[in-house]
Design a protein around this motif. Sequence first.
Motif, short mmCIF file in Angstrom:
data_model
loop_
_atom_site.label_atom_id
_atom_site.label_comp_id
_atom_site.label_asym_id
_atom_site.label_seq_id
_atom_site.Cartn_x
_atom_site.Cartn_y
_atom_site.Cartn_z
N PRO A 309 0.80 -1.25 0.00
CA PRO A 309 0.00 0.00 0.00
C PRO A 309 0.82 1.29 0.00
CG PRO A 309 0.17 -0.82 2.22
CD PRO A 309 0.93 -1.80 1.35
N GLU A 310 2.15 1.17 -0.24
CA GLU A 310 2.99 2.37 -0.17
C GLU A 310 2.49 3.49 -1.08
OE1 GLU A 310 5.66 -1.06 1.03
OE2 GLU A 310 4.09 -0.69 -0.46
N VAL A 311 2.15 3.15 -2.33
CA VAL A 311 1.68 4.18 -3.26
C VAL A 311 0.32 4.72 -2.83
CG1 VAL A 311 0.99 4.62 -5.65
CG2 VAL A 311 3.05 3.29 -5.18
N HIS A 312 -0.51 3.85 -2.28
CA HIS A 312 -1.81 4.32 -1.75
C HIS A 312 -1.58 5.40 -0.69
CE1 HIS A 312 -5.71 4.35 0.26
NE2 HIS A 312 -5.06 4.13 1.38
N HIS A 313 -0.67 5.14 0.26
CA HIS A 313 -0.39 6.13 1.30
C HIS A 313 0.23 7.39 0.70
CE1 HIS A 313 -1.51 3.22 4.24
NE2 HIS A 313 -0.43 2.47 4.12
N LEU A 314 1.11 7.21 -0.27
CA LEU A 314 1.81 8.33 -0.88
C LEU A 314 0.85 9.30 -1.56
CD1 LEU A 314 4.81 9.28 -1.60
CD2 LEU A 314 4.43 8.13 -3.81
N THR A 315 -0.14 8.76 -2.28
CA THR A 315 -1.04 9.62 -3.06
C THR A 315 -2.28 10.07 -2.30
OG1 THR A 315 -2.32 7.76 -3.99
CG2 THR A 315 -0.31 8.43 -5.19
N ALA A 316 -2.49 9.57 -1.09
CA ALA A 316 -3.72 9.90 -0.35
C ALA A 316 -3.94 11.41 -0.22
CB ALA A 316 -3.71 9.22 1.01
N PRO A 317 -2.94 12.19 0.17
CA PRO A 317 -3.19 13.64 0.28
C PRO A 317 -3.48 14.29 -1.07
CG PRO A 317 -1.23 13.00 1.53
CD PRO A 317 -1.60 11.83 0.68
N LEU A 318 -2.90 13.77 -2.15
CA LEU A 318 -3.17 14.33 -3.48
C LEU A 318 -4.63 14.09 -3.86
CD1 LEU A 318 -0.01 13.14 -5.47
CD2 LEU A 318 -0.40 15.35 -4.35
N ARG A 319 -5.11 12.88 -3.63
CA ARG A 319 -6.50 12.55 -3.98
C ARG A 319 -7.47 13.38 -3.15
NH1 ARG A 319 -6.84 7.45 -2.10
NH2 ARG A 319 -4.64 7.06 -1.66
N LYS A 320 -7.16 13.55 -1.89
CA LYS A 320 -8.01 14.36 -1.01
C LYS A 320 -8.03 15.81 -1.47
CE LYS A 320 -8.66 15.73 3.82
NZ LYS A 320 -8.14 15.63 5.21
N ALA A 321 -6.85 16.35 -1.81
CA ALA A 321 -6.77 17.74 -2.23
C ALA A 321 -7.49 17.96 -3.55
CB ALA A 321 -5.30 18.15 -2.35
N ALA A 322 -7.38 16.99 -4.46
CA ALA A 322 -8.08 17.11 -5.75
C ALA A 322 -9.59 17.14 -5.54
CB ALA A 322 -7.68 15.94 -6.66
N ALA A 323 -10.08 16.28 -4.65
CA ALA A 323 -11.52 16.26 -4.36
C ALA A 323 -11.97 17.58 -3.74
CB ALA A 323 -11.85 15.10 -3.44
N GLU A 324 -11.17 18.10 -2.81
CA GLU A 324 -11.53 19.36 -2.16
C GLU A 324 -11.50 20.52 -3.15
OE1 GLU A 324 -8.76 19.58 1.05
OE2 GLU A 324 -9.97 18.29 2.38
N ALA A 325 -10.63 20.42 -4.17
CA ALA A 325 -10.54 21.47 -5.19
C ALA A 325 -11.58 21.30 -6.29
CB ALA A 325 -9.14 21.47 -5.80
N GLY A 326 -12.34 20.21 -6.23
CA GLY A 326 -13.34 19.95 -7.27
C GLY A 326 -12.72 19.55 -8.59
N ASP A 327 -11.56 18.90 -8.54
CA ASP A 327 -10.82 18.51 -9.74
C ASP A 327 -10.89 17.00 -9.95
OD1 ASP A 327 -9.16 18.26 -11.89
OD2 ASP A 327 -7.32 18.80 -10.81
N ALA A 328 -11.84 16.57 -10.77
CA ALA A 328 -11.99 15.13 -11.03
C ALA A 328 -10.80 14.55 -11.76
CB ALA A 328 -13.27 14.88 -11.83
N GLN A 329 -9.98 15.40 -12.39
CA GLN A 329 -8.82 14.90 -13.13
C GLN A 329 -7.69 14.42 -12.22
OE1 GLN A 329 -8.72 14.33 -16.33
NE2 GLN A 329 -10.74 15.24 -16.73
N GLY A 330 -7.80 14.71 -10.93
CA GLY A 330 -6.78 14.25 -10.00
C GLY A 330 -7.28 13.23 -9.00
N MET A 331 -8.54 12.80 -9.17
CA MET A 331 -9.15 11.85 -8.23
C MET A 331 -9.06 10.43 -8.74
SD MET A 331 -12.58 14.12 -7.46
CE MET A 331 -13.40 12.80 -6.54
N ALA A 332 -9.13 9.47 -7.82
CA ALA A 332 -9.23 8.06 -8.20
C ALA A 332 -10.69 7.75 -8.45
CB ALA A 332 -8.66 7.17 -7.09
#
Length: 375
Positions: A309-332
């Motif tokens: 799960p290393e990559v999962h942990h690594l990208t978690a803040p990016l996915r959260k930030a993309a969702a908060e920014a309303g950017d579907a292009q950065g979400m899983a």
Amino acid sequence: MSSALTDLFPHPIVQAPMAGGVSVPRLAAAVSEAGGLGFLAAGYKTADGMYQEIKQLRSLTGRPFGVNLFLPQPEHPAGTGSTGAADAAPSCAAAVDVYAHQLSGEAAWYGTELGDPESGRDDGFEAKLAVLLDNPVPVVSFHFGAPSREVVDSLHRAGTFVLVTATTAEEARAVERAGADAVIAQGVEAGGHQGTHRDVPETDGTGLGLLSLVAQVREAVGIPVVAAGGIMRGCQIAAVLAAGASAAQLGTAFLATHESGAHALHKRALTNPLFVRTELTRAFSGRPARGLVNRFLREHGPYAPAAYPEVHHLTAPLRKAAAEAGDAQGMALWAGQGHRMARELPAGQLVEVLAGELAAARTALSSFPAGGAGR
């Protein structure tokens, strides 16, 4: 499926457990109340977080439901770099470091830090299992491997039915040896993570389609089969039942429902013409998972290492930030191949619609002469 297990849900419809906040108690309750089998997803939650969701679900329905657990991930053996070459185990950490460097621009863009890839490998498995043994639920399912016979036996003693995901006939045989009550045959069409028992990069993209998999699993094991992967309509449920499955498990179909906890952008993306297809990718988690093709997947998928799960942990803040920014292009944006067929309905109504479509398909099938059409 064993009559006792089948009796838990009148309709052969299982709501797939979707981690990341999708399979919330209100969704599972609505499905179970309508005669399907609702599921909570314990993945990425703490043991107490799981317990609180179980309590909330029990306050919403008295009908049976299930809880899904991720099995602990083994330490990376040799050959876990991005190429799968027989390099030393530390190469996994090196590959994650390289990927982190590549993602530094994403972190700067979203104004966040990358996550700590060493945030744990077992997902709190033992603590969650202890909760489920002290406070038994009707059904527990497992993803990413087959549990030990001891774990299955302990759940059986608690009165819990056990289901385990498999993506090949060989994995299904391991599920049967573990003593599970049924195997979930997950076709390559399924959205989200493939439940492979071993993550072998050399086999990426070689998964079996659902109907072929169900047929192979039915011939390989004697336990009942639940079919999962790309199912969006009652006629598809009829097809997998005709192929030998005892029930169908649907994820993407329920992701779009009113009760789903999925982000609104995720729900809309399922039928947004901008997202035309899905791909299996390691971009977000380091394990193969099917999602809608967006910018992040296109730009980073080809370079993501086999490191879950290393990559999962690594990208978690990016996915959260993309969702908060309303950017579907950065979400899983996890989704199965049938995502364009998603229907925005209340979950209970969707169960009723699917059951009606299933009944109609069975009636249509029974109307054909015994010798087949055209005679």
